[in-house]
Enzyme design. Structure first.
Site, PDB file in Angstrom:
ATOM      1  N   HIS A 142      30.495  52.467 -15.588  1.00  0.00           N
ATOM      2  CA  HIS A 142      29.722  53.301 -16.506  1.00  0.00           C
ATOM      3  C   HIS A 142      29.579  54.719 -15.945  1.00  0.00           C
ATOM      4  O   HIS A 142      29.849  55.704 -16.624  1.00  0.00           O
ATOM      5  CB  HIS A 142      28.347  52.667 -16.714  1.00  0.00           C
ATOM      6  CG  HIS A 142      27.452  53.440 -17.618  1.00  0.00           C
ATOM      7  ND1 HIS A 142      27.784  53.711 -18.926  1.00  0.00           N
ATOM      8  CD2 HIS A 142      26.235  54.017 -17.422  1.00  0.00           C
ATOM      9  CE1 HIS A 142      26.800  54.408 -19.484  1.00  0.00           C
ATOM     10  NE2 HIS A 142      25.860  54.605 -18.583  1.00  0.00           N
ATOM     11  N   LYS A 192      21.144  44.977 -26.809  1.00  0.00           N
ATOM     12  CA  LYS A 192      21.346  46.435 -26.888  1.00  0.00           C
ATOM     13  C   LYS A 192      22.804  46.744 -26.531  1.00  0.00           C
ATOM     14  O   LYS A 192      23.456  47.566 -27.167  1.00  0.00           O
ATOM     15  CB  LYS A 192      20.378  47.157 -25.945  1.00  0.00           C
ATOM     16  CG  LYS A 192      20.476  48.680 -25.981  1.00  0.00           C
ATOM     17  CD  LYS A 192      21.530  49.259 -25.049  1.00  0.00           C
ATOM     18  CE  LYS A 192      21.597  50.772 -25.125  1.00  0.00           C
ATOM     19  NZ  LYS A 192      22.775  51.334 -24.453  1.00  0.00           N
ATOM     20  N   ASP A 245      24.862  51.272 -43.033  1.00  0.00           N
ATOM     21  CA  ASP A 245      23.476  51.542 -42.652  1.00  0.00           C
ATOM     22  C   ASP A 245      23.162  50.875 -41.305  1.00  0.00           C
ATOM     23  O   ASP A 245      22.959  49.656 -41.233  1.00  0.00           O
ATOM     24  CB  ASP A 245      22.586  50.993 -43.783  1.00  0.00           C
ATOM     25  CG  ASP A 245      21.112  51.258 -43.577  1.00  0.00           C
ATOM     26  OD1 ASP A 245      20.701  51.501 -42.433  1.00  0.00           O
ATOM     27  OD2 ASP A 245      20.370  51.206 -44.572  1.00  0.00           O
ATOM     28  N   GLU A 281      27.360  57.675 -26.214  1.00  0.00           N
ATOM     29  CA  GLU A 281      27.244  57.108 -24.863  1.00  0.00           C
ATOM     30  C   GLU A 281      28.591  56.894 -24.182  1.00  0.00           C
ATOM     31  O   GLU A 281      29.440  56.147 -24.688  1.00  0.00           O
ATOM     32  CB  GLU A 281      26.475  55.779 -24.920  1.00  0.00           C
ATOM     33  CG  GLU A 281      26.173  55.258 -23.518  1.00  0.00           C
ATOM     34  CD  GLU A 281      25.208  54.079 -23.483  1.00  0.00           C
ATOM     35  OE1 GLU A 281      24.841  53.557 -24.544  1.00  0.00           O
ATOM     36  OE2 GLU A 281      24.850  53.701 -22.356  1.00  0.00           O
TER      37      GLU A 281
END
Ligand code: HMG
Length: 415
Positions: free
Chosen positions: A370, A257, A273, A77
């Site tokens: 962004h 998130k 992990d 991203e």
């Protein structure tokens, strides 16, 4: 009709050939697979075809416990790594992130069903405590030799006939999944011999015995924006945004998130992990019945205070860490952290990432920063050659519109 019979038994060359035939791959597609064949990868997963690369960039000078840490981050991203660097920049204006790791134990669950007498089970575990711990440690003796291993057992009664025997294991520098599973299965077999019906034995990823607390104080002056918003205003709005996360799970999920943008990228790069970390963090965020944000930002005087508590169980040995050259490289880039240093660093990444995202949200809005960074991906998406990307990106920024139609129009003009 495609034939996948016995695919997993084929050699890699045969598997490639079979995939080409079954999926009518072009020569370019087959070449892509061949270019990304990796001997180590082939040993790691089943039905192996090729390694799927994730772009990796650096978060620089993250201030954690008095050190300035370099953190490789692997993510697809755009703007995530820029934002983490931005967060670290603001944090460096103060004393940086301070962390505390109170304990580092992994829980194994030996789940018993149809228990005739749960009180008798509790008595059995209490009277056989030393023996059961010994059985666990004998199943993985090297862990106890290093000062780790099984440390405690508890009995958790779920209902009149269902109970869990929990074993708490110190996995030292490892994440501990295999060790804890081995020890849990060893205890399970003793319990079976004692007449108990064991449904399963497996670690829990809900790492509430491995909490890391991280705090940061950012001088409000460091939060001021180029567009003229004062640091004090930004700080007040960040605190307000943080409060909303206690009230709206919809907002809290998005904030978490955003925090995971950084945490997951750093965890992935460290060879740990990501699914285990994700599952634990979301479960922790839902503790108490309502899902909430994992960070808390408040203003105190001239400082914005940020804090988080995260159930994080990571490793610096074992799993893919010892075998994947890129993971070893990433540990070297981080100056080969101890497991506690890595844990503290990941928590600090989360704070930095969250700070940058919320600051952008309450000031310029997320799209300004962004989308400006996403412009490079957009340029490629509409067919710009790599050499055309800088000019198209600049044109998109000037236009202030980051969509495919504008990108195509501007690319046509440039050409
Ligand atoms: P800016 O203030 O426009 O740019 O930030 P700047 O040029 O003033 O740069 C400030 C600092 O950012 C720089 O400091 C660098 O540290 C870093 P300097 O070194 O110049 O003193 N920086 C970069 N680092 C690496 N590469 C770059 C780069 N550019 C700046 N290219 C920025 C621009 C994007 C950083 C800012 O707008 C920002 O932090 N935005 C947040 C972006 C973000 O969070 N992206 C994640 C995707 S959105 C999402 O999924 C999460 C979300 O939904 C979470 C939520 O809702 O809470 C938003």
């Amino acid at each position: 009709m495609a034939n996948w019979q016995g695919f997993y038994k084929l050699s890699w060359q045969e598997r490639l050939q079979r995939t080409i035939e079954n999926k009518n791959l072009t020569a370019d597609q087959a070449a892509l697979i061949t270019q990304h064949y990796d001997m180590v990868g082939e040993q790691q997963v089943e039905n192996y075809l090729y390694n799927f690369g994730v772009p990796t960039g650096l978060l620089l000078e993250l201030p954690v416990d008095g050190r300035l840490v370099t953190v490789p981050m692997s993510t697809e991203e755009p703007s995530v790594i820029a934002a983490a660097n931005n967060g670290a920049r603001m944090m460096r204006a103060g004393a940086g992130v301070q962390t505390v790791i109170e304990s580092r134990l992994v829980r194994g669950q030996i789940i018993l069903d149809n228990v005739a007498d749960v009180v008798a089970l509790q008595t059995y575990v209490e009277t056989h405590l030393t023996q059961l711990l010994q059985v666990a440690n004998d199943a993985h003796p090297s862990m106890a030799k290093r000062g780790g291993g099984a440390k405690a057992l508890t009995v958790e009664v779920l209902d009149a006939q269902t109970a869990i025997v929990n074993v708490l294991v110190d996995p030292k520098a490892a994440m501990g999944a295999n060790v804890v599973n081995t020890m849990s299965e060893a205890i399970a077999s003793v319990l079976r011999q004692a007449g108990y019906e064991v449904l399963m034995a497996i670690l829990s990823n809900f790492a509430t015995e491995s909490l890391v607390k991280a705090k940061v104080a950012v001088p409000v002056t460091a939060l001021a924006t180029k567009q003229g918003m004062s640091g004090a205003d930004v700080a007040a709005k960040i605190a307000a945004a943080s409060r909303i996360e206690t009230l709206s799970p919809y907002r809290a999920v998005t904030s978490n998130k955003g925090m995971l943008n950084g945490i997951e990228a750093a965890v992935l790069a460290s060879g740990n992990d990501t699914r285990a970390v994700n599952a634990a963090l979301h479960a922790y965020a839902a503790q108490g019945g309502q899902y909430h944000g994992l960070t808390r930002w408040t203003v105190q005087g001239e400082e914005l205070l940020g804090e988080t508590t995260l159930p994080l169980i990571l490793g610096v040995v074992g799993g893919s860490i010892g075998i994947v050259p890129a993971v070893k490289l990433n540990h070297a880039l981080m100056d080969n952290p101890t497991v506690n240093e890595l844990t503290s660093t990941i928590a600090a990444v989360g704070l930095a990432q969250n700070l940058a995202a919320i600051r952008a949200l309450v000031s310029t809005g997320i799209q300004a920063g962004h989308m400006a960074l996403q412009a490079k991906s957009l340029a490629l998406q509409v067919g710009a050659a790599p050499a055309e990307v800088p000019a198209l990106t600049a044109a998109l920024q000037q236009a202030g519109k980051f969509n495919e139609t504008t990108a195509r129009e501007l690319l046509a003009k440039l050409r």
